[in-house]
Write a protein that holds these residues in place. Structure first.
Motif, PDB file in Angstrom:
ATOM      1  N   TYR A 176      17.029 -14.512  -9.612  1.00 58.87           N
ATOM      2  CA  TYR A 176      18.451 -15.940  -8.788  1.00 58.87           C
ATOM      3  C   TYR A 176      18.693 -16.842 -10.153  1.00 58.87           C
ATOM      4  CZ  TYR A 176      18.123 -13.156  -5.136  1.00 58.87           C
ATOM      5  OH  TYR A 176      18.203 -11.896  -3.877  1.00 58.87           O
ATOM      6  N   ARG A 177      17.399 -17.387 -10.932  1.00 56.15           N
ATOM      7  CA  ARG A 177      18.228 -18.310 -11.846  1.00 56.15           C
ATOM      8  C   ARG A 177      19.356 -17.634 -12.599  1.00 56.15           C
ATOM      9  NH1 ARG A 177      19.247 -20.997 -14.226  1.00 56.15           N
ATOM     10  NH2 ARG A 177      18.775 -22.179 -15.749  1.00 56.15           N
ATOM     11  N   ALA A 178      18.820 -16.505 -12.835  1.00 53.61           N
ATOM     12  CA  ALA A 178      20.243 -15.616 -13.832  1.00 53.61           C
ATOM     13  C   ALA A 178      21.626 -15.375 -13.688  1.00 53.61           C
ATOM     14  CB  ALA A 178      20.143 -14.819 -14.780  1.00 53.61           C
ATOM     15  N   LYS A 179      21.150 -15.586 -12.368  1.00 47.83           N
ATOM     16  CA  LYS A 179      22.662 -15.509 -11.139  1.00 47.83           C
ATOM     17  C   LYS A 179      23.520 -16.566 -11.705  1.00 47.83           C
ATOM     18  CE  LYS A 179      23.520 -12.403  -7.748  1.00 47.83           C
ATOM     19  NZ  LYS A 179      22.598 -11.707  -7.106  1.00 47.83           N
ATOM     20  N   GLU A 180      22.906 -17.601 -11.588  1.00 50.67           N
ATOM     21  CA  GLU A 180      23.878 -19.148 -11.784  1.00 50.67           C
ATOM     22  C   GLU A 180      24.776 -18.755 -12.840  1.00 50.67           C
ATOM     23  OE1 GLU A 180      21.263 -21.728 -12.263  1.00 50.67           O
ATOM     24  OE2 GLU A 180      19.891 -21.014 -10.065  1.00 50.67           O
ATOM     25  N   TYR A 181      24.431 -17.640 -14.002  1.00 50.20           N
ATOM     26  CA  TYR A 181      24.974 -17.734 -15.621  1.00 50.20           C
ATOM     27  C   TYR A 181      25.795 -16.621 -16.223  1.00 50.20           C
ATOM     28  CZ  TYR A 181      21.011 -17.457 -17.451  1.00 50.20           C
ATOM     29  OH  TYR A 181      18.745 -16.754 -17.360  1.00 50.20           O
ATOM     30  N   CYS A 182      24.797 -15.703 -15.018  1.00 46.96           N
ATOM     31  CA  CYS A 182      25.638 -14.371 -15.548  1.00 46.96           C
ATOM     32  C   CYS A 182      25.827 -13.320 -14.982  1.00 46.96           C
ATOM     33  CB  CYS A 182      24.725 -13.777 -16.562  1.00 46.96           C
ATOM     34  SG  CYS A 182      23.031 -13.643 -16.488  1.00 46.96           S
ATOM     35  N   SER A 183      25.581 -12.136 -14.842  1.00 46.86           N
ATOM     36  CA  SER A 183      25.700 -10.715 -13.849  1.00 46.86           C
ATOM     37  C   SER A 183      24.147 -10.016 -14.276  1.00 46.86           C
ATOM     38  CB  SER A 183      26.057 -10.352 -13.917  1.00 46.86           C
ATOM     39  OG  SER A 183      26.345  -8.991 -13.097  1.00 46.86           O
ATOM     40  N   PRO A 184      22.963 -10.311 -13.912  1.00 48.13           N
ATOM     41  CA  PRO A 184      21.893  -9.783 -14.192  1.00 48.13           C
ATOM     42  C   PRO A 184      21.989  -7.818 -13.860  1.00 48.13           C
ATOM     43  CG  PRO A 184      21.321 -11.359 -12.601  1.00 48.13           C
ATOM     44  CD  PRO A 184      22.253 -11.596 -12.950  1.00 48.13           C
ATOM     45  N   ASN A 210      15.331 -13.483 -19.317  1.00 46.66           N
ATOM     46  CA  ASN A 210      13.771 -13.560 -19.622  1.00 46.66           C
ATOM     47  C   ASN A 210      12.918 -14.011 -18.253  1.00 46.66           C
ATOM     48  OD1 ASN A 210      14.107 -13.884 -22.617  1.00 46.66           O
ATOM     49  ND2 ASN A 210      13.344 -15.869 -21.980  1.00 46.66           N
ATOM     50  N   TYR A 211      11.378 -12.699 -18.715  1.00 43.07           N
ATOM     51  CA  TYR A 211      10.577 -12.749 -17.204  1.00 43.07           C
ATOM     52  C   TYR A 211       9.124 -13.012 -17.667  1.00 43.07           C
ATOM     53  CZ  TYR A 211       9.777  -8.217 -16.418  1.00 43.07           C
ATOM     54  OH  TYR A 211       9.564  -6.603 -17.311  1.00 43.07           O
ATOM     55  N   TYR A 212       8.507 -13.816 -17.397  1.00 41.22           N
ATOM     56  CA  TYR A 212       7.445 -14.565 -17.967  1.00 41.22           C
ATOM     57  C   TYR A 212       6.211 -12.975 -17.391  1.00 41.22           C
ATOM     58  CZ  TYR A 212       9.098 -17.556 -20.248  1.00 41.22           C
ATOM     59  OH  TYR A 212      10.351 -17.874 -21.703  1.00 41.22           O
ATOM     60  N   ASN A 250       7.429 -12.026  -8.510  1.00 40.43           N
ATOM     61  CA  ASN A 250       7.605 -12.986  -7.508  1.00 40.43           C
ATOM     62  C   ASN A 250       8.368 -14.210  -8.631  1.00 40.43           C
ATOM     63  OD1 ASN A 250       6.972 -13.376  -5.077  1.00 40.43           O
ATOM     64  ND2 ASN A 250       5.043 -13.702  -5.769  1.00 40.43           N
ATOM     65  N   GLU A 251       8.009 -13.057 -10.420  1.00 33.94           N
ATOM     66  CA  GLU A 251       8.312 -13.948 -11.501  1.00 33.94           C
ATOM     67  C   GLU A 251       9.919 -13.298 -11.517  1.00 33.94           C
ATOM     68  OE1 GLU A 251       8.656 -16.228 -13.451  1.00 33.94           O
ATOM     69  OE2 GLU A 251       9.583 -15.628 -15.190  1.00 33.94           O
ATOM     70  N   LEU A 252       9.845 -12.158 -11.779  1.00 39.67           N
ATOM     71  CA  LEU A 252      11.276 -11.267 -11.239  1.00 39.67           C
ATOM     72  C   LEU A 252      12.570 -12.383 -10.390  1.00 39.67           C
ATOM     73  CD1 LEU A 252      10.187  -7.170 -10.830  1.00 39.67           C
ATOM     74  CD2 LEU A 252      11.359  -8.978 -13.434  1.00 39.67           C
ATOM     75  N   ARG A 253      11.476 -12.598  -9.295  1.00 37.64           N
ATOM     76  CA  ARG A 253      12.427 -12.869  -8.861  1.00 37.64           C
ATOM     77  C   ARG A 253      12.750 -14.515  -8.991  1.00 37.64           C
ATOM     78  NH1 ARG A 253       9.781 -11.311  -4.178  1.00 37.64           N
ATOM     79  NH2 ARG A 253      10.719  -9.414  -3.664  1.00 37.64           N
ATOM     80  N   ARG A 254      12.852 -14.456  -9.580  1.00 38.94           N
ATOM     81  CA  ARG A 254      12.747 -16.325 -10.026  1.00 38.94           C
ATOM     82  C   ARG A 254      13.813 -16.097 -11.023  1.00 38.94           C
ATOM     83  NH1 ARG A 254      12.489 -18.787 -13.750  1.00 38.94           N
ATOM     84  NH2 ARG A 254      11.162 -17.970 -14.998  1.00 38.94           N
ATOM     85  N   ALA A 255      12.981 -15.536 -12.288  1.00 40.14           N
ATOM     86  CA  ALA A 255      14.408 -14.780 -13.380  1.00 40.14           C
ATOM     87  C   ALA A 255      15.557 -14.366 -12.672  1.00 40.14           C
ATOM     88  CB  ALA A 255      13.564 -14.074 -14.072  1.00 40.14           C
TER      89      ALA A 255
END
Lengths: 538, 538
Positions: free
Chosen positions: B268-276, B247-249, B261-266
């Motif tokens: 990098y957060r997602a890269k911790e658990y999947c492959s966006p 999700n990006y808000y 910036n919100e795209l970026r946040r989402a």
């Protein structure tokens, strides 16, 4: 192009050259000269493209064969596979004046009646046209019975428009008509509109039901039993869903009949490595043309009940019965006749379509499925799943309505309708007989009777030397055979390997849809080709 | 029913009773008396059913919530979810004479223009009717320009019939028309028919592209970035494919704008658990109505290039722009303007549809996607995948053709076409303004400007006591709010929780499609309801 430049746009080569001599790619793929900046096609953009493209480097793609969905990669769909792509290329060559030993490509690869010149049923098109453009409801040249049906359909559409979404399950009055049609077809066996789901052709229904059925991991992964030969929608859907394909073989020696002992063999073998949960039946058979007896259907249903299998009955060829000794029995009707132990338990989805039968309205993507004995929780899940695609095309639903609610005796359009329908079905019966007869006159071709559907699936003898040649080309032997047939005669048929066949046997599937005179020529050409092929590889 | 019997047929209760008194279930679900064996509905079969059913035992179902595909079970699709099912029930109650505080259910849950009384574009329906029933080509009451288009489409259909299958990618001449339309829309940026795929509505295209993109296991499973709030097709497709929803808000305080910036946040957060790997954009926004600036689109494209994301641009509302300060820029056009580093690399699929815009032809399930920079291997894979469903509905393709190839100045139908189109779009613009204005007059409702699309997505204040009440009913607070709204006023809107929203905020989505006078009444009713709701739970 040494020292020259290639200009790309969105990854597609649009121009190349150097100095004053530049070429550009025209739409039909042919090279031609153009003074850049003055091209009528994309003059406004080509000049800056030169500037840009030369400076742009091409990065690695995100989506590649390696990174894509491996289940989709595994999908094969022979009916529109490599042979059909090749046929398309040859057609283009012919258009561009390339000389071939034939004038046209005959696409006998797919059951596409109108493409082969079959005319639409007048009444069906009248009703759909009236629904499309309701101003025509005042037009005196349209018959009253067509107008009655169009008005009824429109009244059941929101805003009286084909342009509104229907309910996810389909337009109410059309589902009612389908239920009445089934009751009549099955001599009174009740059908309920709530069990009817209108679909985007039968394929959509089959995929949706399979989608909801597949679960489990490893040994408990859902196994889906399909006939071999099969219609490759099944194997494609199974690949896509990463389910386990469980093959049961139809008996070629016995007119492609289904033998319940073979079902049992396949089932118990499959239990060793997966959880067989679904049994798919195609009756009348595609590609085999076999029509199942009532007794056979009873045995299948009994087997499904005993072993806990969800039944899928693909009955899209139910109107296409040609052998005098055969009759179509729906699985639903037979299930009912077997008594409550069966009709209150066996979970059965059966499928029909506007694409086949006498109407051949493939392009409308109309269809329905009837699902009985579904758990109420699953009914809700199925409706939810279908709702994501919003609704099937409403004009296809309208076409389906005419199929299940055709003109009745006494109605204005009745006689014309029956005349058109009978002419098409008689013609198909004639072609079924003709095809079987002519194929069986060819040494090295053996063809079972075409009891129903619209295909021949003859067995062909392929000499060892041809098999070796095929190996050199990294093709299945029957693919090689069909490629040669296409290249020499322009006739496009589908190799048996696309449907599945017993190891060591070879077949192809050919539709019987071309007009009789054309079909005769086609069969003669296949014969001549086959004789040459045998000689060449003797 | 003590001592009585229930008779089932295919798992459905059809009759119950004892002795001489038997009831049976009629089609509309109401109980009625019938003498068995004389029912007009299924007389031939009911008597044996009694005999059979009583002796049949009911076995455990094969397909249950536990055994079904867990990914399908996880799918949610709020636009046709529980609130819409409830609305259907209420409609049936009204039909059966049940008294309610309102006379009709107003379905403001879905962008279904014709259902709300919008009239079809005459020219579009004329062309489709001519294609459907070519006898009309001789009819002098149809304009020549409509006939020209119909002839052109039919000539590109096999056998000159809408009833033939088209190529899997769609009818050739229609893909050519789409390419020309895109070039014109994008001020000359080239578009190639080979990159155009006709689809069954935009949903089909989006699902197909997502299907081909999803792969990997565990940490390498494909992540699909979607805006929150989103159109729930995305979350549904992601569930079905077992992909990871990232999700990006969107920024509600800033008119629902997308902030990179919100795209970026989402990401990098997602890269911790999947492959966006995929970034989905809806512009103009659904449900937000936001129209993205060119600058914003540039930032998104730059981000996609840098991070290696495949872009999906859902642009089905491209004709629905109402704010004078906004303009629609296609992702393709902006991509081109950014230069070759971008336009030769970024893999982009963009989607359009016949369902929205000024035509609102949802029922035809027409649509197209343009895919650029696809690896050639993947082009082949995509065509193969699409070929399994054979082709999109050809009448929907014809409707799409009219949308991309409307009457031109000088043609006979031009003036009427423009008049109809402008009237619809002006009317929508008026309703967009009206809706924003009226919502913002209600204390506890705050609505961003409706810059485009066809929905309002106002934020609603829900008092704590109502939130507690919702918990008691095991509902999300906004679901409870919308259920109350429906039951008190007959107005059906979709809770914000179905689209996603920031924790602790509540919204609903409402279409602005009802006619102006009806919309005013509707908004007034929502206002009155909201004030009562605040009072009741103060």
């Amino acid at each position: 192009m040494a020292g020259g430049c290639v200009i790309q746009l969105f990854g597609r080569r649009v121009a190349w050259g150097r100095g004053c001599e530049w070429h550009r790619q025209s739409r039909n793929g042919q090279r031609r000269m153009a003074v850049l900046g003055q091209s009528p096609y994309c003059s406004a953009v080509e000049a800056p493209a030169v500037h840009h493209a030369v400076s742009g480097r091409v990065r690695r793609k995100i989506l590649t064969l390696q990174s894509m969905n491996p289940q989709v990669r595994a999908v094969e769909y022979a009916v529109r596979g490599p042979i059909v792509l090749k046929a398309g290329e040859i057609e283009k060559e012919l258009q561009n004046g390339v000389k071939k030993p034939f004038d046209e490509v005959i696409k006998a690869n797919i059951g596409d009646a109108h493409a082969m010149g079959q005319q639409p049923i007048t009444f069906l098109r009248q009703v759909v046209a009236l629904c499309t453009y309701p101003d025509l409801l005042d037009n005196p040249s349209f018959p009253k019975d067509a107008k009655r049906r169009a008005r009824r359909i429109l009244e059941s559409c929101s805003g009286q428009s084909l342009g509104s979404y229907s309910a996810s399950q389909g337009v109410n009055c059309i589902r009612e008509d389908v239920a009445k049609f089934i009751e009549k077809r099955d001599e009174g066996v009740p059908a309920h509109p709530d069990n009817i789901y209108l679909t985007t052709g039968a394929s959509d229904g089959i995929s949706s039901i399979l989608k909801i059925l597949v679960s489990g991991e490893g040994q408990s992964r859902t196994g889906v039993m399909i006939p071999i030969p099969q219609y490759p929608l099944y194997s494609a859907a199974i690949s896509e869903l990463d389910a386990i394909q469980v093959n049961y073989y139809l008996d070629e020696e016995n007119c492609w009949a289904l033998d319940v002992n073979e079902l049992r063999r396949a089932f118990y073998r499959a239990k060793e490595y997966c959880s067989p949960k679904v049994l798919c039946i195609i009756n009348p058979g595609n590609p085999t043309g076999q029509v199942q007896s009532k007794h056979c259907i009873e045995e299948v249903i009994h087997f499904a009940l005993e072993e806990g299998l969800f039944l899928l009955a693909d009955e899209v060829y139910q109107d296409n019965i040609y052998s005098k000794s055969c009759q179509f029995y729906s699985f639903k009707k037979v299930l009912y006749d077997m008594g409550p132990e069966y009709f209150n338990n066996v979970e059965l989805a059966s499928f029909h379509s506007t694409s086949k039968g006498y109407m051949g309205e493939c392009g409308y993507r109309g269809g329905y499925m009837e699902v009985v004995n579904l758990h109420p929780d699953i009914t809700a899940q199925l409706v939810k799943l279908l709702s994501v695609r919003l609704c099937p095309p409403v004009s296809g639903q309208a076409a389906m309505d005419v199929v299940v609610n055709p003109p009745q005796p006494g109605e204005e359009s009745y006689e014309q309708f029956i005349r058109e329908k009978d002419a098409i079905l008689c013609n198909l019966a004639e072609k079924a007989e003709l095809t079987e007869e002519l194929f069986n006159q060819v040494p090295g071709i053996k063809c079972n009777p075409l009891q129903g559907a619209m295909y021949a699936f003859p067995r062909i003898f392929i000499p060892d030397k041809a098999i070796e040649k095929a190996k050199e080309h990294q093709m299945a032997p029957d693919m090689y055979y069909c490629m040669c047939l296409l290249e020499e005669t322009g006739i496009c048929v589908v190799p048996g390997s696309g449907f599945g066949q017993k190891e060591g046997t070879h077949h192809f599937r050919m539709t019987i849809l071309p007009p009789v005179e054309k079909l005769k020529i086609l069969l003669q050409k296949v014969k001549d080709f086959h004789m040459r092929f045998l000689e060449d590889y003797a």
